[in-house]
Design an enzyme around this catalytic site. Structure first.
Site, PDB file in Angstrom:
ATOM      1  N   LYS A 648      -2.152   1.537   3.255  1.00  0.00           N
ATOM      2  CA  LYS A 648      -2.827   2.770   3.663  1.00  0.00           C
ATOM      3  C   LYS A 648      -3.383   2.696   5.078  1.00  0.00           C
ATOM      4  O   LYS A 648      -4.457   3.235   5.376  1.00  0.00           O
ATOM      5  CB  LYS A 648      -3.940   3.153   2.671  1.00  0.00           C
ATOM      6  CG  LYS A 648      -3.513   3.179   1.223  1.00  0.00           C
ATOM      7  CD  LYS A 648      -2.239   3.999   0.982  1.00  0.00           C
ATOM      8  CE  LYS A 648      -2.408   5.468   1.318  1.00  0.00           C
ATOM      9  NZ  LYS A 648      -1.147   6.240   1.113  1.00  0.00           N
ATOM     10  N   THR A 649      -2.638   2.043   5.959  1.00  0.00           N
ATOM     11  CA  THR A 649      -3.055   1.987   7.367  1.00  0.00           C
ATOM     12  C   THR A 649      -1.979   2.553   8.297  1.00  0.00           C
ATOM     13  O   THR A 649      -2.182   2.568   9.505  1.00  0.00           O
ATOM     14  CB  THR A 649      -3.348   0.532   7.789  1.00  0.00           C
ATOM     15  OG1 THR A 649      -2.182  -0.266   7.582  1.00  0.00           O
ATOM     16  CG2 THR A 649      -4.521  -0.046   7.012  1.00  0.00           C
ATOM     17  N   THR A 651       1.587   1.682   7.665  1.00  0.00           N
ATOM     18  CA  THR A 651       2.695   0.727   7.709  1.00  0.00           C
ATOM     19  C   THR A 651       4.048   1.403   7.542  1.00  0.00           C
ATOM     20  O   THR A 651       5.033   0.995   8.165  1.00  0.00           O
ATOM     21  CB  THR A 651       2.522  -0.341   6.605  1.00  0.00           C
ATOM     22  OG1 THR A 651       2.398   0.296   5.332  1.00  0.00           O
ATOM     23  CG2 THR A 651       1.299  -1.197   6.874  1.00  0.00           C
ATOM     24  N   SER A 744      -8.631   6.448   1.593  1.00  0.00           N
ATOM     25  CA  SER A 744      -7.214   6.792   1.488  1.00  0.00           C
ATOM     26  C   SER A 744      -6.593   6.165   0.243  1.00  0.00           C
ATOM     27  O   SER A 744      -5.775   6.788  -0.440  1.00  0.00           O
ATOM     28  CB  SER A 744      -6.471   6.326   2.746  1.00  0.00           C
ATOM     29  OG  SER A 744      -5.106   6.659   2.671  1.00  0.00           O
ATOM     30  N   GLY A 867       1.388  11.452   4.720  1.00  0.00           N
ATOM     31  CA  GLY A 867       0.618  12.396   5.523  1.00  0.00           C
ATOM     32  C   GLY A 867      -0.107  13.443   4.716  1.00  0.00           C
ATOM     33  O   GLY A 867      -0.314  14.558   5.201  1.00  0.00           O
ATOM     34  N   TYR A 870      -6.320  15.232   2.588  1.00  0.00           N
ATOM     35  CA  TYR A 870      -7.335  15.048   1.559  1.00  0.00           C
ATOM     36  C   TYR A 870      -8.621  15.735   2.005  1.00  0.00           C
ATOM     37  O   TYR A 870      -8.844  15.959   3.206  1.00  0.00           O
ATOM     38  CB  TYR A 870      -7.639  13.562   1.349  1.00  0.00           C
ATOM     39  CG  TYR A 870      -6.452  12.713   1.001  1.00  0.00           C
ATOM     40  CD1 TYR A 870      -5.595  13.069  -0.031  1.00  0.00           C
ATOM     41  CD2 TYR A 870      -6.195  11.536   1.717  1.00  0.00           C
ATOM     42  CE1 TYR A 870      -4.513  12.270  -0.359  1.00  0.00           C
ATOM     43  CE2 TYR A 870      -5.115  10.735   1.398  1.00  0.00           C
ATOM     44  CZ  TYR A 870      -4.272  11.105   0.363  1.00  0.00           C
ATOM     45  OH  TYR A 870      -3.204  10.317   0.044  1.00  0.00           O
TER      46      TYR A 870
END
Length: 913
Positions: A648-649, A651, A744, A867, A870
């Site tokens: 969740k960065t 990748t 995230s 993408g 939220y």
């Protein structure tokens, strides 16, 4: 004058009287007969074991009844001590000879330790959760300890007293002029202990009453000049007691460096009178040994703690003397109160490889076979149940000289006297066969040979010729071992590497236990003592305190490799092991035992469960491994760099962008984990590197291979695994605000209908108490929060890897300005062809992120799962996480600066940098 001459003549006539002459001759004759009887008796007991040879040395003769301390007699230590099983080592420099030696000995004993190098300005943290971190303290230089700043010295001494921890140190000579006299003019700090250095000494003796002795066993005085320069000690307080003593060598003796060192219970070499020693007489009143005379000097000293309540052992030599390595282990054991101690039991297995394979004229004769059987019986007196393990390749039997053929017939007749294990039918390496079927068929021929000759194969043990296929792993070998022989245990000297030999370890692959194998200094070409590489002296040094002795000392399980040719010719294996085992018995309290290979395998991994998992290395980076690696295999399909996460960065976006580069190719997708291979972090790892490389294409000259698995970053085992297999590769880490990453992940789990994420709010998840909360909630909390301790995880990735091999990517900048970030990434990874990503990427207003511009000028974007938009994180959670990660982010900033890495924009803003 005439009167003096007359008196002298009368004395001569009296001495030379017929009665005295007869008495003298009779005494000499009696002594000669006695000496000849002893020699005849010794020859009778050994003539069938070894062949006559002028270079052979006698078996060590030591007094085995003098002191024999065992586990029950050893000093008892208190249980439930509040310190951990780890040593703290202070080195002046990691490059000093003594410093390297200490590290090797600690590694050989498999003791855990932390090291602090250089000047000691501040002590490391000594106490954690009210427990001492270290069970023993070791100083390479005692003067570093006495020279500590008073605050540090008081703090360390208090720690030792509070947690009952001792100090091992060395006061070894500095390289100045050598002295042949001793003046105790140097005082050791504020201790009532004086010392003199740079001395040549001789005649080493252990103090049989020394408290630290556990492995070391006082045998006899080691007579003769001792190598190197020494430091000796003088006491002024009864807190000190000698562990060992020496005598000072005369100046003319110090030049006689060629003489052998030997132990002699009969004092055959009388001690020369040492020069007068300027010492206080109180020294000798403190020495408890009856054998001490006024010319003996303490070389290793034990401080009993009566002076300042801290116990110590001080060595006056830099561990070059073999017996000090034994005392070093004993000192650590005693001063750590048994927390760092090796057991006294040693398993011994001796394999004889290449039965029936030797070159004509170098094989065993019938006398050699008889000698082998007799030696096995001899060993059983010391090692109950001992049996040689004979490895065979049946194809070449009866291919020697006539007398060698007769010997092989005798071996088959005595088949039930030994244990047997298979090589290959014709001693071929496993990877030479085209397929599994061919390999198994050829292996089965050897099995049929064993059945015909009723060879005892009950222990499920095998050794591959040249260790080929065991490691690096050739899977067909393991498959056929299971199918043909039902093998459960094997051994190799190749894991993880042949050298250094003290780091050889075991592993389990495909349910077969692979044990570390030791060499003993004998190989197929070492058949004649006088032709031994380096001469007979080299072999004797190997036995008498050298590498062979050290394998007994440090390894609780010893599987020795020998060869058929070592039992014919000069029978060097019998010669070597008879003396080595006797030497071990003389100088140690080690207890030798024998177990069948499958029992050894079970015991080994019960003792070292952490070794069950293999650690794959690149076979093409090890010359030895490459020689036993299949020519049909290549290492070219290993990745040049790995994107390791965390999750969740960004990748997946980086993975996608990299694949747009014309020179870059990633792994093929997995049916289960999609674009991620997840080799290093799960069960796939046990499938081996062949399975892993099958995921990558065969590269062209300019192709750059990579993989991305975001699960790698925060898993403890992964950095070590990646470093072992891909030591030259780059590691790419993407960092975003850990609070955003946590949120995230929470939203990701909600989108996948995770019941826990749906049940609890984000604040409830991150703020849950880890005691008393549902396990599912704590599991979700850990996956949200723990990967965000970036500095903690990043530290493991930097271990053993250069700073320029770590590429840090600002994940938030990657989302906002991907072309700029990709420019940095290409340069950091060393790409020759730097492309402009501003021409390949364009922001999609509808999607809310950058997409690829195709050749048709259309936009190609990632799927719906990427993408997602939220709701914003609530303020309460944001404030909680900002505080939660504050210290960790400060440490991350410091780490990145120390590594000379660019600081992510979000981190700089948070830290005001």
């Amino acid at each position: 004058m005439q009167a003096i001459k007359r008196n002298m003549w009368m004395k001569v006539r009296k001495i030379a009287s017929p009665r005295n002459i007869v008495f003298t001759l009779t005494s000499l004759a009696t002594f000669s007969v006695f000496y000849m009887f002893i020699e005849w008796q010794n020859r009778e007991t050994t003539s069938f074991h070894i062949k006559d040879h002028h270079s052979f040395k006698p078996v060590p003769d030591c007094s085995l009844g003098r002191v024999n301390r065992n586990e029950n007699q050893a000093v008892k230590f208190p249980e439930n001590t509040q310190t951990r099983q780890k040593a703290l080592l202070f080195l002046k420099s990691p490059q000093t000879q003594l410093g390297r030696k200490i590290v090797v000995l600690l590694e050989s004993a498999r003791f855990k330790f932390n090291t602090q190098n250089g000047e000691i300005k501040n002590l490391p943290v000594l106490i954690d959760d009210n427990k001492g971190r270290y069970g023993v303290i070791i100083f390479e230089d005692m003067l570093s300890y006495t020279g500590l700043h008073q605050w540090n010295r008081d703090l360390l001494d208090k720690y030792c007293r509070d947690f009952n921890v001792g100090i091992v140190s060395f006061l070894h000579p500095k390289r100045t002029s050598v002295s042949h006299d001793v003046e105790f003019t140097q005082k050791l700090g504020n201790f009532p202990l004086n010392y003199a250095s740079n001395l040549k000494v001789k005649d080493y003796e252990l103090n049989a009453t020394a408290r630290i002795l556990r492995i070391a066993r006082p045998a006899e005085i080691i007579t003769g000049l001792l190598p190197n320069d020494w430091t000796v000690f003088e006491f002024e307080h009864n807190t000190y007691t000698p562990v060992s003593t020496v005598r000072l060598a005369q100046a003319y003796e110090a030049h006689d460096t060629g003489q052998d060192l030997r132990w002699d219970k009969n004092k055959a070499r009388p001690f020369r009178q040492s020069p007068s020693v300027n010492r206080q007489s109180s020294l000798f009143g403190l020495f408890p040994s009856e054998s001490v005379t006024d010319d003996r000097l303490p070389a290793v000293v034990q401080d009993l703690g009566k002076y300042d309540q801290v116990e110590r052992v001080i060595f006056g030599e830099a561990l070059k003397f073999w017996l000090h390595q034994v005392l070093f282990l004993d000192a650590i054991s005693y001063l750590s109160r048994g927390r760092l101690a090796l057991p006294l039991e040693r398993n011994v297995q001796i394999d004889i490889d290449d039965m029936f394979v030797g070159v004509k004229g170098t094989r065993m004769t019938s006398d050699d076979v008889t000698a082998l059987l007799n030696f096995q019986e001899e060993l059983r007196e010391t090692i109950p149940g001992f049996s040689f393990q004979l490895g065979f390749s049946g194809k070449f039997i009866f291919h020697g000289e006539p007398e060698e053929t007769e010997a092989e017939r005798l071996l088959l007749k005595l088949h039930d006297k030994f244990q047997w294990f298979p090589h290959m039918w014709s001693h071929m390496q496993a990877h030479w066969f085209k397929n599994v079927s061919q390999l198994c068929s050829y292996m089965d021929i050897n099995r049929q040979f064993a059945v015909r000759h009723k060879l005892n194969m009950s222990h499920g043990y095998a050794v591959s010729p040249h260790h080929a296929g065991v490691y690096p792993v050739h899977q067909p070998l393991y498959d056929c071992w299971h199918r043909i022989w039902n093998i459960t245990t094997t051994s190799t000297e190749e894991y993880p590497h042949l050298r250094p030999d003290h780091k050889r370890r075991g592993f389990i692959h495909d349910s077969i236990k692979v044990l570390p194998r030791q060499t003993c200094g004998l190989f197929t070409h070492t058949m004649i003592l006088d032709k031994y590489p380096g001469g007979p002296t080299t072999l004797h040094e190997n036995i008498n305190g050298g590498l062979l002795f050290q394998t007994f000392l440090f390894n609780q399980f010893n599987i020795y490799m020998t060869h058929l040719s070592n039992y014919g010719n000069d029978r060097l294996a019998i010669y070597t092991f008879r003396r080595a085992i006797k030497f071990v018995q003389c100088w140690t309290n080690l207890q030798l035992r024998y177990d069948p290979p499958e029992v050894v395998g079970r015991k080994y991994f019960e003792l070292y469960p952490e070794e069950k998992d293999p650690l794959w290395t690149n076979p093409c980076l090890d010359k030895r491994h490459k020689e036993i690696y299949s020519e049909d295999k290549t290492c070219d399909r290993l990745p040049n760099f790995v994107v390791v996460g965390p999750q969740k960065t960004g990748t997946t976006a980086l993975y996608w962008f990299l694949n747009m580069h014309p020179d870059v190719e990633s792994n093929r997708p997995s049916d289960k984990t999609f674009e991620e291979v997840q080799f290093f972090s799960g069960a796939n790892y046990y499938k081996g590197i062949d399975w892993y490389m099958d995921y990558f294409p065969v590269p062209s000259i300019d192709t750059i291979l990579f993989e991305k698995s975001a699960t790698y970053f925060d898993q403890e085992v992964v950095p070590r695994r990646v470093a072992a297999l891909l030591p030259k590769s780059h590691v790419v880490v993407i960092l975003i605000d850990p609070a955003k990453r946590a949120y995230s992940w929470y939203q990701h789990m909600r989108s996948h209908d995770d019941p826990t994420a749906l049940k609890y709010s984000f604040y409830q998840v991150v703020n849950a108490k880890r005691q008393g909360s549902p396990s599912a909630l704590i599991s979700l909390q850990r996956r949200c929060l723990d990967p965000g301790f970036y500095a903690y995880h990043l530290e493991r990735w930097t271990d053993g890897r250069r700073s320029d091999q770590i590429v840090i990517v600002d994940g938030e900048m990657l989302k906002e300005k991907p072309a700029v970030v990709m420019q940095h990434v290409q340069k950091a990874l060393g790409f020759k062809n730097i492309i402009d990503y501003s021409k390949k990427l364009k922001f999609d207003q509808k999607k809310g992120f950058f997409c690829q511009v195709t050749e048709q000028k259309r936009l190609k974007c990632l799927g719906k799962s990427k993408g997602r938009l939220y709701p914003d994180m609530d303020d309460k959670s944001q404030m909680f996480l900002t505080k939660y990660y504050q210290v960790a982010n400060t440490k991350l900033l410091q780490m990145l600066k120390s590594m000379n890495k660019p600081v992510p924009k979000w981190l700089g803003e948070q830290q005001g940098s």
